[in-house]
Write an enzyme that holds these catalytic residues in place. Sequence first.
Site: not given
Length: 148
Positions: A24, A98, A102
């Site tokens: 997160c 997020c 990533c």
Amino acid sequence: MPVPVPVPMPASPPAPLASVLFVCVHNAGRSQMAAAFLDHLAGARVEARSAGSIPGDQVNPAAVEAMKEVGIDISAAIPKVLTTEAVQASDYVITMGCGDACPVFPGRKYLDWTLEDPAGKGVEAVRPIRDEIRTRIEALVAEIDAQR
């Protein structure tokens, strides 16, 4: 002359069935609670880690309190930065708001869990988020166990 008796070697613990990385933004609430639930529910069967794209200074105190209510202590947890190596070392990468931070690598299973951000909320508001995370972790453990 006595016959030598072989001494059994201690068994090494089995390798985890899977490695799961929870991500997160601040690694201060959702991902910390998820990793703690996975550790609690799966034990050594599954490796649980968490990280944040922009880690906070500390774990959310309301998340610490909410987890303590269910017998899990995350008070010593420290937010960690998301690294490419952590993603590469994971079988599952579970994101929780997020965005595109990533990195994506082939061969990993990516899941995006839409969960309310507990940042700035009191323990009363964090409890339902905690409970939803637990439900999702229970389903994840069942999925991983079914793949053995």
